[in-house]
Design an enzyme around this catalytic site. Structure first.
Site, PDB file in Angstrom:
ATOM      1  CB  THR A 121      -0.916   0.001   1.235  1.00  0.00           C
ATOM      2  OG1 THR A 121      -1.741  -1.167   1.196  1.00  0.00           O
ATOM      3  CG2 THR A 121      -1.794   1.239   1.254  1.00  0.00           C
ATOM      4  CD  GLU A 155      -3.474  -5.512   1.002  1.00  0.00           C
ATOM      5  OE1 GLU A 155      -4.482  -6.241   1.163  1.00  0.00           O
ATOM      6  OE2 GLU A 155      -3.129  -4.659   1.823  1.00  0.00           O
ATOM      7  CG  PHE A 156      -8.679  -4.272  -2.571  1.00  0.00           C
ATOM      8  CD1 PHE A 156      -8.882  -2.994  -2.091  1.00  0.00           C
ATOM      9  CD2 PHE A 156      -8.210  -4.429  -3.864  1.00  0.00           C
ATOM     10  CE1 PHE A 156      -8.639  -1.879  -2.890  1.00  0.00           C
ATOM     11  CE2 PHE A 156      -7.959  -3.325  -4.675  1.00  0.00           C
ATOM     12  CZ  PHE A 156      -8.178  -2.045  -4.186  1.00  0.00           C
ATOM     13  CG  LEU A 157      -5.303  -9.669   0.610  1.00  0.00           C
ATOM     14  CD1 LEU A 157      -3.962 -10.325   0.907  1.00  0.00           C
ATOM     15  CD2 LEU A 157      -6.197 -10.585  -0.218  1.00  0.00           C
ATOM     16  CD  GLU A 159      -4.443  -8.334   9.740  1.00  0.00           C
ATOM     17  OE1 GLU A 159      -4.224  -9.109  10.686  1.00  0.00           O
ATOM     18  OE2 GLU A 159      -3.995  -7.176   9.688  1.00  0.00           O
ATOM     19  CG  PHE A 260     -16.725  -1.999   7.259  1.00  0.00           C
ATOM     20  CD1 PHE A 260     -15.544  -1.979   7.986  1.00  0.00           C
ATOM     21  CD2 PHE A 260     -16.824  -2.889   6.209  1.00  0.00           C
ATOM     22  CE1 PHE A 260     -14.484  -2.813   7.662  1.00  0.00           C
ATOM     23  CE2 PHE A 260     -15.777  -3.728   5.870  1.00  0.00           C
ATOM     24  CZ  PHE A 260     -14.608  -3.699   6.607  1.00  0.00           C
ATOM     25  CE1 TYR A 262     -23.463  -6.138  13.084  1.00  0.00           C
ATOM     26  CE2 TYR A 262     -22.207  -5.770  11.064  1.00  0.00           C
ATOM     27  CZ  TYR A 262     -23.234  -6.416  11.746  1.00  0.00           C
ATOM     28  OH  TYR A 262     -24.010  -7.328  11.077  1.00  0.00           O
ATOM     29  CB  CYS A 271      -5.082  -1.772   6.601  1.00  0.00           C
ATOM     30  SG  CYS A 271      -4.223  -3.207   5.940  1.00  0.00           S
ATOM     31  NE  ARG A 339       0.435  -5.137  12.231  1.00  0.00           N
ATOM     32  CZ  ARG A 339       0.745  -5.538  10.998  1.00  0.00           C
ATOM     33  NH1 ARG A 339       1.719  -4.934  10.335  1.00  0.00           N
ATOM     34  NH2 ARG A 339       0.085  -6.530  10.431  1.00  0.00           N
TER      35      ARG A 339
END
Length: 483
Positions: A121, A155-157, A159, A260, A262, A271, A339
Site C-alpha cells: 500500500t 491488495e484488498f485482503l 485479515e 462496517f 457495527y 491498514c 497493531r
C-alpha cells in the site's frame, strides 16, 4: 509463470501462496533469515485461517519456495511483486524505504526484462519513484535499454479472510503505465489473473496513480463508516435510541448496506490507522485539508476509551482492588494482529487506575504479551497487574466484571447463569454488542453495551450484597462516591 514475492509478511505470504495454488512457480524473499528458516521448516510466522495448510501443500509440491538471497530472487521471477511493509513515519506519511530498497535491488541484479508490481500500500507517485530507482541502477550498470514496466496492483485482503478474498476477489485493480511496455505488462498481468475472470471479468485497468489512490480511498471509506457509526452510537445512547435497531434501519437501504456499520470500540490493525494518516499527509503535501479524515481518526482514538469511561462511571476513577476479565485482544477475530488494537488502550488505562486484568484471546496471546509489555515498559508495577489466562473460563475466576473487546465466535453464546456465578459483581462491559439485553437483565447482570441506552442498568442485588460486606474504602470503588 515464474513469480518473485519480495517480502514474506502478511500480504506477501498470502499473495505468493495463493498464486502458487493456481499453478505458478513462486519464490518468496525475506531478508529475515530466521523467518525464512521457519517457513522452510513448515512454520508460519503469522496467523491466518487456512494459510499454514496451503503453504505446506504448495511447498511440498515444489511450487512455493523461500529464500533470503536477493540476487537469486531477482533472477528468478519474470514478475517481481513488491510486498514489503510501509509503516507510518513520524509525520504520518507512508515510509517507503523498504519499497524503494526493493526497487533498487531489482535494478541492481536484473538481467532480463521484468514486470515490477507494487503490491504494498503506497501513496500516489510511488510508481514513478520505483521506476526512477530501477532506471538509476540500470544506468549505473550500463544497461539503460533493459526493459521493465512498473505496475500498481493493490491488495484488498481482510485479515481473517485473506485467502477467500484473494481466491474469490470482488475486484482486481491493475494500474499500468502508458506506452508499449505498459501494454505488455497489462497483457501479462491479465494472463496471470485470468483464472479469476472465468465467471465474469473482475479486472479494472487504470493508470498507476489511480490504482495507488484506489487502495487508500477504499480503506479511508471503510474507516469513515466505522467512525461514523461509533459517533452515532454515542449519540444514540444519550438520546435514548438503540444503535442496533438504527443499524438495521439504515443498513436495509441498498444505497448504504450493512457492511462496517457495527458500533464498537474502534478500528485497529495494520491498514486503517496508517492508511487514513497517510492519505491525510498526502492531502497536506498538495495543499489540501482533509477535514473528514482528521475527524475519522479523532473519533476512532476516542472510541477506544469508551469502555473505560463506562467502567469509570460504574466504579469511579480509582479501580484499585478490582480485577477485570478481558476477552479478546487482537484488533479483530481470526487474526493475532495486535497493531493499534483497542484492547491495548483499555488494558493500559485500567491498570493505570490500579485495576488488575486477566486477559484471554483464542489466538493472539503471544503477540498480546509483547504488545502489552511494550505499552507498559516504563511502568513495571502496571505490567505485573496483567495476567494472560489459558482459557476464557479461567480468565473469569476471581474477577469483578467481564470486559468483551473482540467478537470471537467462542464469546457469542454464553451461559449467563455461570457467568454470574463466576463474577464477584455480575457486570458485563460489551464493546461489540454481542448479547441480548433482555437475557442479561433476566439473569441479574448489569450490562453496558455501546449505543444502547435502554438497557443500561443499575447495580443488581448481588452487587449491593457484595458492597455491604466489603470495607468502606472498597465500597467507594464500586459506587464512585467519596466521604
Amino acid at each position: 509463470m515464474k513469480i518473485t514475492i519480495i517480502g514474506s509478511g502478511y500480504v506477501g505470504l498470502v499473495t505468493g501462496t495463493c498464486l502458487a495454488e493456481l499453478g505458478n512457480d513462486v519464490l518468496c524473499l525475506d531478508l529475515d533469515a530466521t523467518k525464512i528458516e521457519m517457513l522452510n521448516a513448515g512454520e508460519v510466522p503469522i496467523y491466518e485461517p487456512g494459510l499454514k495448510e496451503l503453504i505446506a501443500r504448495n511447498h511440498a509440491a515444489g511450487r512455493l519456495r523461500f529464500t533470503s538471497d536477493i540476487e537469486t530472487s531477482v533472477s528468478f521471477g519474470d514478475i517481481q511483486f513488491i510486498a514489503v511493509g510501509t509503516p507510518p513515519d513520524e509525520d504520518g506519511s507512508a515510509d517507503l524505504r523498504y519499497v524503494l530498497s526493493a526497487a533498487r535491488n531489482i535494478g541492481r541484479y536484473m538481467t532480463t526484462p521484468k514486470v515490477v508490481v507494487d503490491k504494498s500500500t503506497v501513496p500516489v507517485g510511488t510508481g514513478a519513484k520505483v521506476r526512477d530507482c530501477i532506471a538509476a541502477q540500470l544506468q549505473e550498470r550500463g544497461l539503460p535499454a533493459l526493459d521493465f514496466a512498473v505496475v500498481s496492483n493493490p491488495e484488498f485482503l481482510k485479515e481473517g479472510a485473506a485467502i477467500e478474498d484473494f481466491m474469490r476477489p470482488d475486484r482486481i485493480v491493475i494500474g499500468t503505465e502508458p506506452g508499449v511496455s505498459g501494454q505488455k505488462a497489462w497483457e501479462i498481468m491479465r494472463s496471470l489473473y485470468a483464472p479469476f475472470t472465468r465467471n465474469h471479468d473482475r479486472i479494472l485497468n487504470m493508470d498507476v496513480a489511480s490504482a495507488e489512490f484506489t487502495k487508500y480511498a477504499a480503506n479511508a471509506m471503510l474507516a469513515t463508516r466505522i467512525s461514523f457509526m461509533n459517533e452515532l452510537a454515542n449519540l444514540a445512547e444519550v438520546v435514548g435510541a438503540d444503535i442496533e435497531l438504527v443499524r438495521q434501519g439504515i443498513g436495509s437501504d441498498p444505497r448504504i448496506g450493512y457492511s462496517f456499520l457495527y458500533a464498537g470500540t474502534g478500528y485497529g490493525g495494520s491498514c486503517f490507522p496508517k492508511d487514513v494518516q497517510a492519505l491525510e499527509r498526502t492531502a497536506a503535501e498538495y495543499g489540501q485539508t482533509s477535514r473528514i479524515l482528521a475527524a475519522v481518526e479523532a473519533v476512532n482514538q476516542d472510541q477506544k476509551r469508551v469502555l473505560v469511561q463506562k467502567i469509570v462511571k460504574h466504579y469511579g476513577e480509582d479501580l484499585t482492588g478490582l480485577t477485570f476479565a478481558l476477552w479478546g485482544l487482537a484488533f479483530k477475530p481470526n487474526t493475532d494482529d495486535m497493531r493499534a488494537a483497542p484492547s491495548r488502550v483499555i488494558i493500559k488505562e485500567l491498570v493505570q487506575r490500579g485495576a488488575r486484568v486477566q486477559a484471554f484471546d483464542p489466538v493472539a496471546m503471544e503477540e498480546a504479551k509483547k504488545a502489552v509489555q511494550s505499552d507498559l515498559v516504563s511502568e513495571p508495577r502496571a505490567i505485573n497487574r496483567v495476567r494472560f489466562m489459558p482459557t476464557q473460563e479461567t480468565a473469569l475466576e476471581g474477577t469483578d466484571a467481564l470486559v468483551v473487546v473482540t467478537e470471537w465466535k467462542s464469546f457469542r453464546s454464553l451461559d449467563f447463569k455461570a457467568i454470574k456465578e463466576s463474577l464477584r459483581c455480575p457486570v458485563i462491559f460489551d464493546g461489540r454488542n454481542l448479547y441480548p439485553p433482555e437475557e442479561l437483565k433476566a439473569a441479574g447482570i448489569d450490562y453496558y453495551p455501546i449505543g444502547r441506552s435502554t438497557i443500561l442498568t443499575q447495580a443488581t442485588s448481588a452487587s449491593e450484597e457484595l458492597m455491604s460486606v466489603t470495607s468502606k474504602s472498597h465500597a467507594r470503588i464500586y459506587t464512585g462516591t467519596t466521604d
